[in-house]
Design a protein around this motif. Sequence first.
Motif, PDB file in Angstrom:
ATOM      1  N   UNK A 105       0.837  -1.201   0.000  1.00 26.46           N
ATOM      2  CA  UNK A 105       0.000   0.000   0.000  1.00 26.46           C
ATOM      3  C   UNK A 105       0.877   1.257   0.000  1.00 26.46           C
ATOM      4  N   UNK A 106       1.937   1.233   0.805  1.00 30.24           N
ATOM      5  CA  UNK A 106       2.849   2.378   0.858  1.00 30.24           C
ATOM      6  C   UNK A 106       3.522   2.587  -0.497  1.00 30.24           C
ATOM      7  N   UNK A 107       3.954   1.493  -1.137  1.00 26.08           N
ATOM      8  CA  UNK A 107       4.595   1.608  -2.448  1.00 26.08           C
ATOM      9  C   UNK A 107       3.632   2.197  -3.467  1.00 26.08           C
ATOM     10  N   UNK A 108       2.362   1.751  -3.420  1.00 24.20           N
ATOM     11  CA  UNK A 108       1.368   2.293  -4.345  1.00 24.20           C
ATOM     12  C   UNK A 108       1.196   3.789  -4.149  1.00 24.20           C
ATOM     13  N   UNK A 109       1.244   4.244  -2.898  1.00 25.90           N
ATOM     14  CA  UNK A 109       1.132   5.671  -2.619  1.00 25.90           C
ATOM     15  C   UNK A 109       2.362   6.419  -3.115  1.00 25.90           C
ATOM     16  N   UNK A 110       3.551   5.814  -2.919  1.00 23.88           N
ATOM     17  CA  UNK A 110       4.790   6.469  -3.333  1.00 23.88           C
ATOM     18  C   UNK A 110       4.879   6.556  -4.849  1.00 23.88           C
ATOM     19  N   UNK A 111       4.432   5.494  -5.540  1.00 24.89           N
ATOM     20  CA  UNK A 111       4.470   5.489  -7.001  1.00 24.89           C
ATOM     21  C   UNK A 111       3.692   6.666  -7.571  1.00 24.89           C
ATOM     22  N   UNK A 112       2.588   7.011  -6.931  1.00 27.14           N
ATOM     23  CA  UNK A 112       1.784   8.136  -7.422  1.00 27.14           C
ATOM     24  C   UNK A 112       2.524   9.466  -7.303  1.00 27.14           C
ATOM     25  N   UNK A 113       3.588   9.501  -6.499  1.00 24.24           N
ATOM     26  CA  UNK A 113       4.359  10.730  -6.326  1.00 24.24           C
ATOM     27  C   UNK A 113       5.441  10.902  -7.386  1.00 24.24           C
ATOM     28  N   UNK A 114       5.709   9.838  -8.165  1.00 22.02           N
ATOM     29  CA  UNK A 114       6.687   9.964  -9.246  1.00 22.02           C
ATOM     30  C   UNK A 114       7.896   9.058  -9.071  1.00 22.02           C
ATOM     31  N   UNK A 115       8.743   9.025 -10.115  1.00 24.65           N
ATOM     32  CA  UNK A 115       9.902   8.136 -10.134  1.00 24.65           C
ATOM     33  C   UNK A 115      10.923   8.483  -9.062  1.00 24.65           C
ATOM     34  N   UNK A 116      11.140   9.767  -8.847  1.00 21.86           N
ATOM     35  CA  UNK A 116      12.153  10.184  -7.879  1.00 21.86           C
ATOM     36  C   UNK A 116      11.764   9.751  -6.471  1.00 21.86           C
ATOM     37  N   UNK A 117      10.485   9.919  -6.134  1.00 23.30           N
ATOM     38  CA  UNK A 117      10.015   9.501  -4.809  1.00 23.30           C
ATOM     39  C   UNK A 117      10.134   7.995  -4.642  1.00 23.30           C
ATOM     40  N   UNK A 118       9.851   7.237  -5.707  1.00 24.27           N
ATOM     41  CA  UNK A 118       9.970   5.778  -5.630  1.00 24.27           C
ATOM     42  C   UNK A 118      11.421   5.367  -5.439  1.00 24.27           C
ATOM     43  N   UNK A 119      12.340   5.983  -6.177  1.00 24.10           N
ATOM     44  CA  UNK A 119      13.760   5.667  -6.018  1.00 24.10           C
ATOM     45  C   UNK A 119      14.238   6.014  -4.615  1.00 24.10           C
ATOM     46  N   UNK A 120      13.781   7.147  -4.099  1.00 23.74           N
ATOM     47  CA  UNK A 120      14.174   7.554  -2.750  1.00 23.74           C
ATOM     48  C   UNK A 120      13.681   6.556  -1.719  1.00 23.74           C
ATOM     49  N   UNK A 121      12.468   6.066  -1.901  1.00 29.48           N
ATOM     50  CA  UNK A 121      11.897   5.099  -0.957  1.00 29.48           C
ATOM     51  C   UNK A 121      12.696   3.804  -0.967  1.00 29.48           C
ATOM     52  N   UNK A 122      13.098   3.347  -2.158  1.00 26.71           N
ATOM     53  CA  UNK A 122      13.856   2.101  -2.267  1.00 26.71           C
ATOM     54  C   UNK A 122      15.193   2.221  -1.552  1.00 26.71           C
ATOM     55  N   UNK A 123      15.921   3.308  -1.791  1.00 28.35           N
ATOM     56  CA  UNK A 123      17.222   3.484  -1.145  1.00 28.35           C
ATOM     57  C   UNK A 123      17.080   3.604   0.366  1.00 28.35           C
TER      58      UNK A 123
END
Length: 205
Positions: A105-123
């Motif tokens: 659910x958190x990833x789905x929310x982060x994905x909606x924020x864009x690629x940079x936010x998703x990359x930041x979350x992964x790191x």
Amino acid sequence: LSIRRQRQMCIRDSAMTIVNVIFNTLLAEGKMGFPALGVQGVAIATCLAWATNLAVSIWAIRWRAHIAVSYVISLSELKQWLRPILKIAIPSALEPLAWHVSQLIIIAMVVSLGDIALAARVYAFNIVFLVLLFSSALTAGVQLKVTHLYGAKDFAAMHRELHRGIYIGLILVTVLVGILYLLASALLGFCLLYTSPSPRDLSTS
């Protein structure tokens, strides 16, 4: 016996990690004459790492523990074996299942924020995962001690070790989280040497 099993698990996990790192480097980036496959190379490296995990596990069970495994069983035997296992496994799986669902659910929310936010979350998550791994290892160690004392029917020592393990775990995890917080910028800077500053800044924050 328990310590020897833990050593075998350490060998298995170490071999898996080494294979994963080596083939990620070779296949994702195209080192030493290997083709640069990018994401496909990462997927292949992951499959090879898990295959290594399985191979070492079979080696530990068959040739180190000398446990003979029967690969041909009837359906009735399978049901008979699975019934008591599932009674324990299903309730035990509910907690990690709920955690993984929350992460999706958190990833789905982060994905909606864009690629940079998703990359930041992964790191950021990969660094925080160090705390989770340490907690799991500490839990396994305490569990072994408590189980041993329970089998010896030394219930007073069992409760003492359980509470001691909880207190020590809370202190060590708190210290580790504090260290990661203080070193967050340096750790992310090391991980993102070749990336634009946007994911680095967002991960740190």
